[in-house]
Design a protein around this motif. Structure first.
Motif, mmCIF file in Angstrom:
data_model
loop_
_atom_site.group_PDB
_atom_site.id
_atom_site.type_symbol
_atom_site.label_atom_id
_atom_site.label_comp_id
_atom_site.label_asym_id
_atom_site.label_seq_id
_atom_site.Cartn_x
_atom_site.Cartn_y
_atom_site.Cartn_z
ATOM 1 N N TYR A 196 9.239 -106.071 26.317
ATOM 2 C CA TYR A 196 9.404 -106.035 24.862
ATOM 3 C C TYR A 196 8.723 -104.802 24.276
ATOM 4 O O TYR A 196 9.316 -104.065 23.486
ATOM 5 N N MET A 197 7.490 -104.563 24.657
ATOM 6 C CA MET A 197 6.724 -103.450 24.091
ATOM 7 C C MET A 197 7.342 -102.104 24.436
ATOM 8 O O MET A 197 7.454 -101.219 23.577
ATOM 9 N N VAL A 198 7.769 -101.930 25.697
ATOM 10 C CA VAL A 198 8.387 -100.663 26.106
ATOM 11 C C VAL A 198 9.706 -100.453 25.383
ATOM 12 O O VAL A 198 10.012 -99.357 24.895
ATOM 13 N N THR A 199 10.507 -101.531 25.305
ATOM 14 C CA THR A 199 11.811 -101.417 24.643
ATOM 15 C C THR A 199 11.666 -101.074 23.171
ATOM 16 O O THR A 199 12.405 -100.251 22.629
ATOM 17 N N VAL A 200 10.697 -101.715 22.500
ATOM 18 C CA VAL A 200 10.464 -101.427 21.077
ATOM 19 C C VAL A 200 10.091 -99.963 20.887
ATOM 20 O O VAL A 200 10.608 -99.288 19.980
ATOM 21 N N PHE A 201 9.205 -99.455 21.740
ATOM 22 C CA PHE A 201 8.778 -98.058 21.619
ATOM 23 C C PHE A 201 9.964 -97.108 21.796
ATOM 24 O O PHE A 201 10.153 -96.181 20.990
ATOM 25 N N VAL A 202 10.780 -97.354 22.821
ATOM 26 C CA VAL A 202 11.937 -96.484 23.083
ATOM 27 C C VAL A 202 12.952 -96.592 21.944
ATOM 28 O O VAL A 202 13.502 -95.580 21.478
ATOM 29 N N CYS A 203 13.207 -97.818 21.484
ATOM 30 C CA CYS A 203 14.190 -98.012 20.417
ATOM 31 C C CYS A 203 13.728 -97.364 19.111
ATOM 32 O O CYS A 203 14.553 -96.833 18.359
ATOM 33 N N GLU A 204 12.431 -97.421 18.821
ATOM 34 C CA GLU A 204 11.953 -96.771 17.602
ATOM 35 C C GLU A 204 12.169 -95.262 17.670
ATOM 36 O O GLU A 204 12.473 -94.632 16.652
ATOM 37 N N LEU A 205 12.032 -94.680 18.858
ATOM 38 C CA LEU A 205 12.317 -93.256 19.015
ATOM 39 C C LEU A 205 13.801 -92.963 18.782
ATOM 40 O O LEU A 205 14.168 -92.058 18.023
ATOM 41 N N VAL A 206 14.663 -93.749 19.440
ATOM 42 C CA VAL A 206 16.111 -93.512 19.354
ATOM 43 C C VAL A 206 16.631 -93.814 17.956
ATOM 44 O O VAL A 206 17.344 -93.011 17.349
ATOM 45 N N PHE A 207 16.273 -95.000 17.431
ATOM 46 C CA PHE A 207 16.739 -95.373 16.098
ATOM 47 C C PHE A 207 16.140 -94.455 15.034
ATOM 48 O O PHE A 207 16.768 -94.165 14.019
ATOM 49 N N GLY A 208 14.896 -93.990 15.266
ATOM 50 C CA GLY A 208 14.276 -93.051 14.338
ATOM 51 C C GLY A 208 15.030 -91.738 14.274
ATOM 52 O O GLY A 208 15.140 -91.112 13.213
ATOM 53 N N LEU A 209 15.574 -91.318 15.417
ATOM 54 C CA LEU A 209 16.379 -90.097 15.465
ATOM 55 C C LEU A 209 17.638 -90.263 14.620
ATOM 56 O O LEU A 209 18.000 -89.395 13.821
ATOM 57 N N VAL A 210 18.318 -91.413 14.785
ATOM 58 C CA VAL A 210 19.527 -91.691 14.003
ATOM 59 C C VAL A 210 19.180 -91.787 12.517
ATOM 60 O O VAL A 210 19.904 -91.264 11.663
ATOM 61 N N ALA A 211 18.057 -92.437 12.215
ATOM 62 C CA ALA A 211 17.634 -92.567 10.817
ATOM 63 C C ALA A 211 17.390 -91.205 10.188
ATOM 64 O O ALA A 211 17.716 -90.977 9.013
ATOM 65 N N SER A 212 16.822 -90.278 10.950
ATOM 66 C CA SER A 212 16.555 -88.933 10.435
ATOM 67 C C SER A 212 17.850 -88.211 10.082
ATOM 68 O O SER A 212 17.912 -87.473 9.092
ATOM 69 N N ILE A 213 18.893 -88.434 10.870
ATOM 70 C CA ILE A 213 20.201 -87.830 10.584
ATOM 71 C C ILE A 213 20.763 -88.384 9.275
ATOM 72 O O ILE A 213 21.310 -87.647 8.448
ATOM 73 N N ILE A 214 20.606 -89.694 9.076
ATOM 74 C CA ILE A 214 21.100 -90.324 7.841
ATOM 75 C C ILE A 214 20.357 -89.785 6.626
ATOM 76 O O ILE A 214 20.960 -89.419 5.612
#
Length: 294
Positions: A196-214
């Motif tokens: 859970y902890m590793v997945t959350v960290f990775v997803c925040e990086l990936v989703f944060g990248l998409v959020a920055s584009i938006i």
């Protein structure tokens, strides 16, 4: 790309710090051993998502002055400073907002506006911009910045950033719970595990990248509106077009990473264009050609 990385790192750091604080105080109980409490998780995500954005907005004027070394013109000491203050006052009155603070800072051609409230904003221009443009062009740039304030762009961008941050935090934890409990079959008696902890960290990086584009896309749209606002305040698009053409031939002055979206110019190339807070100069000039007659 350096600004993009700094922007992502800053947002991730804010999210991680707020997450840690909320966990320490027992507020973050959205994900438990038995499942996901959607309501609690949404509240937690919203607190994390919006807190950093609003703190940044409330501190924006102070941070802008500190990071650029901007000097607020309280008592003009030259004819140029008198003209600068009077021009901003005239434009603010036309836009129907309170008189902003007017400041000058040392640097290459650029200008910005910031502040949490329309009637107590800050408009600043660099010495490089004042030295490389004539007064009609400077007035157009000032009109652009005043239009940002009148449009409430600083607050709008803050709200958008808060919304996308909320979704980043929320979705990262939903995916993390799914990976930990369904794919990795974590121990349900102990609650979320390492998966859970590793997945959350990775997803925040990936989703944060998409959020920055938006967020960058919304920022580019507000630049078009501010250009149009300047044309309306001055009664013609021509001065703003001249200013943009002049800026297009100059290297834009760098602003601190947290303020890059508030400058008058700046555009990325290639993949960097997705993260650019400003459209290309050619597109901005062309958009002014398509404005309806005043």
């Amino acid at each position: 790309m350096k600004r993009v990385l700094l922007f992502l790192a800053t947002n991730l750091a804010v999210i991680l710090v707020l997450t840690l604080v909320l966990n320490v105080f027992g507020i973050a109980r959205g994900v438990s051993a038995s499942g996901i409490n959607i309501g609690q998780l949404l509240v937690f995500s919203a607190v994390v998502g919006f807190t950093g954005s609003f703190i940044s907005l409330l501190m924006s004027k102070t941070m802008a002055k500190w990071s650029t070394g901007a000097r607020v013109i309280d008592n003009p000491v030259s004819a140029d400073e008198v003209w600068l203050v009077n021009t901003v006052r005239k434009l603010a009155e036309r836009a129907g907002i309170g008189m902003p603070e007017v400041a000058v800072y040392e640097g290459a051609p650029n200008a910005f506006a910031t502040g949490a409230f329309k009637n107590s904003a800050l408009v600043a221009v660099s010495t490089g911009l004042l030295e490389s443009m004539d007064r009609d062009e400077v007035e157009a740039v000032l009109g652009h910045e005043v239009a940002h304030v009148a449009n409430g762009d600083m607050v709008t961008l803050t709200l958008i950033q808060g919304v996308v941050n909320t979704f980043v935090v929320f979705l990262a934890r939903v995916v993390g719970f799914f990976v930990d409990k369904v794919l990795l079959r974590g121990n349900s008696d102990r609650g979320p595990g390492i998966g859970y902890m590793v997945t959350v960290f990775v997803c925040e990086l990936v989703f944060g990248l998409v959020a920055s584009i938006i967020v960058a896309w919304f920022s580019r749209q507000r630049e078009f509106r501010a250009d149009a606002g300047s044309a309306k305040l001055l009664g013609s698009p021509r001065p703003m077009q001249q200013a943009l053409m002049r800026l297009g031939g100059l290297a834009p002055g760098a602003l601190p990473s947290q303020m890059s979206a508030f400058g008058i110019s700046g555009h990325g190339n290639g993949w960097g264009a997705l993260f650019s807070t400003h459209p290309p100069m050619e597109e901005r000039i062309a958009a002014l050609n398509n404005l309806p007659p005043a």
